[in-house]
Design a protein around this motif. Structure first.
Motif: not given
Length: 179
Positions: A138-150
């Protein structure tokens, strides 16, 4: 017009910010999502929980790619050459099982390719490769602040000192595979 042949790959190479930034540059990659996988605690873990090291989850990315443009094998070679697959539960200063090098295969073909690529890459490293190869669950999406971090924080210290060198290595080793 060619129909896309979308596939998924899930793996962790330390901090997901690094791995996400690398694969966002690769031609044929449609989407990269940071998240968590491989844990033993039920329910959707939070960043804080996985950072404790107690949930068993690894920081991973789930990569959706067009197999007509780039193969799973090519994705894995990029993965294996843009992080250190020889350090157990560690990438640079990041320590703990959540930072382990791991490939979560989605089917038998991915398992075979993963094992083959790891064996093929071993002669390029002085130390043994410790990358775990495990079935995807299973994959759990990380919190929004971790998406597109760079992309959202290119001047953040971690990005400057840790991610930029990985992107430079990507450009040096895999220029023909970039967008």
């Amino acid at each position: 017009m060619t129909t896309k042949n979308l596939k998924q790959a899930t793996f962790g190479g330390g901090c997901f910010w690094c791995t996400e930034a690398v694969f966002q540059e690769v031609n044929g990659v449609e989407k990269v999502v940071s998240g968590y996988s491989g844990g033993h605690v039920p329910g959707h873990p939070t960043y804080r929980e996985i950072c404790s090291g107690l949930t068993g989850h690894a920081e991973v990315v789930q990569v959706t790619f067009d197999a007509h443009i780039i193969s799973y094998e090519e994705i894995l070679v990029i993965f294996m050459t843009t992080h250190d697959p020889t350090t157990l539960n560690r990438q640079g200063a990041d320590k703990g099982t959540q930072y382990r090098s791991v490939i979560f295969y989605h089917n038998e073909a991915q398992r075979v390719i993963s094992e083959t690529v790891v064996k093929r890459m071993q002669p390029y490293y002085e130390s043994p490769i410790v990358t775990q190869i495990a079935p995807f669950d299973v994959f759990y999406e990380a919190e929004q602040e971790h998406q597109d971090f760079y992309k959202n924080n290119p001047d953040y210290g971690y990005c400057t000192f840790v991610i930029n060198p990985k992107l430079a290595k990507l450009k040096q080793m895999h220029a023909n595979k970039l967008k």
